[in-house]
Design a protein around this motif. Sequence first.
Motif, PDB file in Angstrom:
ATOM      1  N   PRO A 235     -73.459 -19.590 -11.501  1.00 43.91           N
ATOM      2  CA  PRO A 235     -74.339 -18.989 -10.493  1.00 43.91           C
ATOM      3  C   PRO A 235     -75.719 -19.659 -10.499  1.00 43.91           C
ATOM      4  O   PRO A 235     -76.302 -19.911 -11.560  1.00 43.91           O
ATOM      5  CB  PRO A 235     -74.448 -17.527 -10.939  1.00 43.91           C
ATOM      6  CG  PRO A 235     -73.311 -17.314 -11.884  1.00 43.91           C
ATOM      7  CD  PRO A 235     -73.059 -18.630 -12.547  1.00 43.91           C
ATOM      8  N   LEU A 236     -76.227 -19.929  -9.299  1.00 41.64           N
ATOM      9  CA  LEU A 236     -77.558 -20.508  -9.131  1.00 41.64           C
ATOM     10  C   LEU A 236     -78.382 -19.616  -8.205  1.00 41.64           C
ATOM     11  O   LEU A 236     -77.856 -19.019  -7.265  1.00 41.64           O
ATOM     12  CB  LEU A 236     -77.471 -21.920  -8.524  1.00 41.64           C
ATOM     13  CG  LEU A 236     -76.644 -22.966  -9.272  1.00 41.64           C
ATOM     14  CD1 LEU A 236     -76.625 -24.274  -8.489  1.00 41.64           C
ATOM     15  CD2 LEU A 236     -77.183 -23.193 -10.673  1.00 41.64           C
ATOM     16  N   ARG A 237     -79.692 -19.552  -8.469  1.00 42.12           N
ATOM     17  CA  ARG A 237     -80.590 -18.730  -7.661  1.00 42.12           C
ATOM     18  C   ARG A 237     -81.607 -19.616  -6.941  1.00 42.12           C
ATOM     19  O   ARG A 237     -82.302 -20.429  -7.561  1.00 42.12           O
ATOM     20  CB  ARG A 237     -81.319 -17.722  -8.562  1.00 42.12           C
ATOM     21  CG  ARG A 237     -82.154 -16.692  -7.810  1.00 42.12           C
ATOM     22  CD  ARG A 237     -82.836 -15.716  -8.754  1.00 42.12           C
ATOM     23  NE  ARG A 237     -83.954 -16.347  -9.460  1.00 42.12           N
ATOM     24  CZ  ARG A 237     -83.946 -16.727 -10.729  1.00 42.12           C
ATOM     25  NH1 ARG A 237     -82.861 -16.555 -11.461  1.00 42.12           N
ATOM     26  NH2 ARG A 237     -85.004 -17.275 -11.286  1.00 42.12           N
ATOM     27  N   TYR A 238     -81.678 -19.474  -5.622  1.00 45.74           N
ATOM     28  CA  TYR A 238     -82.650 -20.202  -4.806  1.00 45.74           C
ATOM     29  C   TYR A 238     -83.567 -19.198  -4.121  1.00 45.74           C
ATOM     30  O   TYR A 238     -83.281 -17.993  -4.098  1.00 45.74           O
ATOM     31  CB  TYR A 238     -81.928 -21.071  -3.770  1.00 45.74           C
ATOM     32  CG  TYR A 238     -81.249 -22.283  -4.377  1.00 45.74           C
ATOM     33  CD1 TYR A 238     -81.844 -23.530  -4.334  1.00 45.74           C
ATOM     34  CD2 TYR A 238     -80.020 -22.163  -5.011  1.00 45.74           C
ATOM     35  CE1 TYR A 238     -81.228 -24.640  -4.894  1.00 45.74           C
ATOM     36  CE2 TYR A 238     -79.392 -23.268  -5.579  1.00 45.74           C
ATOM     37  CZ  TYR A 238     -80.004 -24.504  -5.515  1.00 45.74           C
ATOM     38  OH  TYR A 238     -79.403 -25.602  -6.087  1.00 45.74           O
TER      39      TYR A 238
ATOM     40  N   MET B  61     -76.381 -19.616  -4.631  1.00 48.90           N
ATOM     41  CA  MET B  61     -75.363 -20.649  -4.527  1.00 48.90           C
ATOM     42  C   MET B  61     -74.651 -20.697  -5.874  1.00 48.90           C
ATOM     43  O   MET B  61     -74.946 -19.916  -6.774  1.00 48.90           O
ATOM     44  CB  MET B  61     -75.995 -22.011  -4.190  1.00 48.90           C
ATOM     45  CG  MET B  61     -76.770 -22.052  -2.887  1.00 48.90           C
ATOM     46  SD  MET B  61     -75.725 -21.935  -1.409  1.00 48.90           S
ATOM     47  CE  MET B  61     -75.202 -23.651  -1.259  1.00 48.90           C
ATOM     48  N   LYS B  62     -73.698 -21.586  -5.995  1.00 49.89           N
ATOM     49  CA  LYS B  62     -73.105 -21.816  -7.311  1.00 49.89           C
ATOM     50  C   LYS B  62     -72.791 -23.293  -7.465  1.00 49.89           C
ATOM     51  O   LYS B  62     -72.442 -23.976  -6.502  1.00 49.89           O
ATOM     52  CB  LYS B  62     -71.846 -20.975  -7.521  1.00 49.89           C
ATOM     53  CG  LYS B  62     -70.680 -21.284  -6.615  1.00 49.89           C
ATOM     54  CD  LYS B  62     -69.520 -20.327  -6.908  1.00 49.89           C
ATOM     55  CE  LYS B  62     -68.346 -20.538  -5.954  1.00 49.89           C
ATOM     56  NZ  LYS B  62     -67.267 -19.551  -6.160  1.00 49.89           N
ATOM     57  N   ALA B  63     -72.980 -23.773  -8.687  1.00 47.48           N
ATOM     58  CA  ALA B  63     -72.594 -25.142  -9.024  1.00 47.48           C
ATOM     59  C   ALA B  63     -71.148 -25.113  -9.489  1.00 47.48           C
ATOM     60  O   ALA B  63     -70.745 -24.211 -10.224  1.00 47.48           O
ATOM     61  CB  ALA B  63     -73.497 -25.700 -10.112  1.00 47.48           C
ATOM     62  N   ARG B  64     -70.377 -26.098  -9.062  1.00 47.90           N
ATOM     63  CA  ARG B  64     -68.975 -26.205  -9.491  1.00 47.90           C
ATOM     64  C   ARG B  64     -68.777 -27.566 -10.148  1.00 47.90           C
ATOM     65  O   ARG B  64     -69.032 -28.605  -9.539  1.00 47.90           O
ATOM     66  CB  ARG B  64     -68.029 -26.045  -8.313  1.00 47.90           C
ATOM     67  CG  ARG B  64     -66.568 -26.302  -8.644  1.00 47.90           C
ATOM     68  CD  ARG B  64     -65.653 -25.799  -7.551  1.00 47.90           C
ATOM     69  NE  ARG B  64     -65.707 -24.335  -7.473  1.00 47.90           N
ATOM     70  CZ  ARG B  64     -65.170 -23.632  -6.470  1.00 47.90           C
ATOM     71  NH1 ARG B  64     -64.565 -24.240  -5.474  1.00 47.90           N
ATOM     72  NH2 ARG B  64     -65.244 -22.309  -6.486  1.00 47.90           N
ATOM     73  N   VAL B  65     -68.339 -27.529 -11.398  1.00 47.00           N
ATOM     74  CA  VAL B  65     -68.089 -28.749 -12.156  1.00 47.00           C
ATOM     75  C   VAL B  65     -66.616 -28.779 -12.518  1.00 47.00           C
ATOM     76  O   VAL B  65     -66.098 -27.814 -13.096  1.00 47.00           O
ATOM     77  CB  VAL B  65     -68.947 -28.809 -13.437  1.00 47.00           C
ATOM     78  CG1 VAL B  65     -68.697 -30.119 -14.184  1.00 47.00           C
ATOM     79  CG2 VAL B  65     -70.428 -28.661 -13.097  1.00 47.00           C
ATOM     80  N   ALA B  66     -65.942 -29.865 -12.181  1.00 47.72           N
ATOM     81  CA  ALA B  66     -64.526 -30.035 -12.515  1.00 47.72           C
ATOM     82  C   ALA B  66     -64.386 -31.135 -13.555  1.00 47.72           C
ATOM     83  O   ALA B  66     -64.895 -32.240 -13.369  1.00 47.72           O
ATOM     84  CB  ALA B  66     -63.724 -30.383 -11.270  1.00 47.72           C
TER      85      ALA B  66
END
Length: 210
Positions: A179-182, A187-192
């Motif tokens: 989870p990211l806060r602007y 928004m959310k960061a997605r790392v694969a």
Amino acid sequence: MADSPPTLAALSAQLAEQASALAASMASIPLTPPDYLDLVRRSQDVDSMAEQLLKLCVQQSRDAGHTWQEIGDLLGVTRQAAFQRFGKPIDPRTGQPMDKTVHMTDAAERAIKIVTDVLEGRMDEARQSFNAQVLEAFTDEVRGSGLATVTGLVGAFEGFGQGEPFVRRIGDHTVVDIPLRYEAGDMKARVAFDADEKVAGLFIVPPETP
């Protein structure tokens, strides 16, 4: 002979027993400090049993003909998110059930570090975790353009949002959502991560993205 899987009635009875034991242990609050740790353990046991019961209920609902859309609506998530959590996909390459076990135990910690490095411009450090394809594609220009797009949508980055990173196995990849806060939205960061535990994809997406 292998043990038969637990029935819905058996799991429900075990959950009721654990919940009753937890309630009984809370009857004498306030407790001494070590006893509070026992409450944590008992609460974790109840949570684990409830998760098992929920999985079995979803499985039996599917066996009864209910759709992933119905299950997702009931749980307040998309049908894809419900499937990713509870589904049993078959690998088209082998015809066998796909392994959904997360073997990468430090995936969340590594993902947070990589996202922090990218957001704060420490690309030399971030690129050490990229696989060859991402290393070639994720240029400084791509980073700048992507962050500008996000800023245009929700404003300046303010920090990590509430909630723990969500880690799961999808196909051959370990995927982490953070989870990211602007200033104007979340928004959310997605790392694969690929099978070699290298970054195979990095995105910033709306929080409702499955």
